[in-house]
Write a protein that holds these residues in place. Structure first.
Motif, PDB file in Angstrom:
ATOM      1  N   SER A  71       0.825  -1.210   0.000  1.00  0.00           N
ATOM      2  CA  SER A  71       0.000   0.000   0.000  1.00  0.00           C
ATOM      3  C   SER A  71       0.861   1.262   0.000  1.00  0.00           C
ATOM      4  N   ARG A  72       1.983   1.228   0.704  1.00  0.00           N
ATOM      5  CA  ARG A  72       2.913   2.361   0.722  1.00  0.00           C
ATOM      6  C   ARG A  72       3.948   2.263  -0.398  1.00  0.00           C
ATOM      7  N   ARG A  73       4.087   1.053  -0.931  1.00  0.00           N
ATOM      8  CA  ARG A  73       5.100   0.735  -1.933  1.00  0.00           C
ATOM      9  C   ARG A  73       6.499   0.940  -1.341  1.00  0.00           C
ATOM     10  N   TRP A  74       6.644   0.419  -0.119  1.00  0.00           N
ATOM     11  CA  TRP A  74       7.893   0.499   0.627  1.00  0.00           C
ATOM     12  C   TRP A  74       8.515  -0.868   0.740  1.00  0.00           C
ATOM     13  N   GLY A 114       7.981   4.749  -6.626  1.00  0.00           N
ATOM     14  CA  GLY A 114       7.078   5.803  -7.096  1.00  0.00           C
ATOM     15  C   GLY A 114       6.654   5.557  -8.524  1.00  0.00           C
ATOM     16  N   ASP A 115       5.579   6.213  -8.931  1.00  0.00           N
ATOM     17  CA  ASP A 115       5.113   6.075 -10.311  1.00  0.00           C
ATOM     18  C   ASP A 115       6.105   6.681 -11.293  1.00  0.00           C
TER      19      ASP A 115
END
Length: 180
Positions: free
Chosen positions: A81-84, A158-159
């Motif tokens: 969800s955070r892309r971490w 990030g995108d």
């Protein structure tokens, strides 16, 4: 400390408190035998002041033997969800005695205690109906695995652009931007 520092420790603390938190399950990597070994561990404790993560384990497991031979380890968690992606590297240790171990054992429910009461050690072959010892006998196999963190690598996907920050104890936990 930086905002990243506080956010990553807050996320880890939340993972302990929330059973469905995406960072509760992580991968622990060790290397003491002829090749590295990675397995899933459940985050059970976070001590931000000591920079320490805790999991429960069977004292007879391969990861315990690995850490006894080579304490260097890495714990990786991913939060989609955070892309971490967090990689926490440091020194692993295992405790089988003491107040903290007793308190953790006391907090387990019957089903969890039963997992430590198998006659066979983790990874050993078992009969079709695994032999169980009395539930309380499992306490002899219960242990706390601690990772004292020496370095943290935070990768944010990030995108448009990824961002990566490294923190090292040796450098006073000062954030260092590095190439993703």
């Amino acid at each position: 400390m930086s905002d990243d520092w506080h956010r990553l420790w807050q996320a880890l603390e939340s993972a302990v408190a929330e059973p469905r938190h995406p960072m509760r399950l992580g991968a622990l990597g060790t290397s003491a035998r002829t090749r590295p070994a990675v397995r899933t561990v459940v985050l059970r404790g976070v001590d931000r002041a000591a920079q320490c993560l805790t999991a429960y384990t069977d004292a007879r497991s391969g990861k315990v033997r690995d850490l006894q031979q080579n304490p260097a380890a890495e714990w990786m968690v991913y939060d989609a969800s955070r892309r971490w992606q967090l990689r926490l590297s440091g020194e692993g240790a295992v405790d089988t005695q003491g107040e903290a171990v007793d308190a953790a054992w006391s907090s387990l429910h019957t089903g969890q205690r039963r997992e430590y009461a198998l006659v066979s050690a983790p990874g050993d072959p078992v009969a079709p109906s695994p032999e169980q010892m009395p539930e309380d006998a499992g306490r002899a196999h219960f242990a706390l695995l601690r990772l004292t963190v020496q370095q943290i690598d935070l990768l944010e996907l990030g995108d448009d652009r990824h961002r990566r920050v490294r923190f090292r104890r040796l450098h006073g936990w000062t954030p260092e931007r590095i190439a993703p």
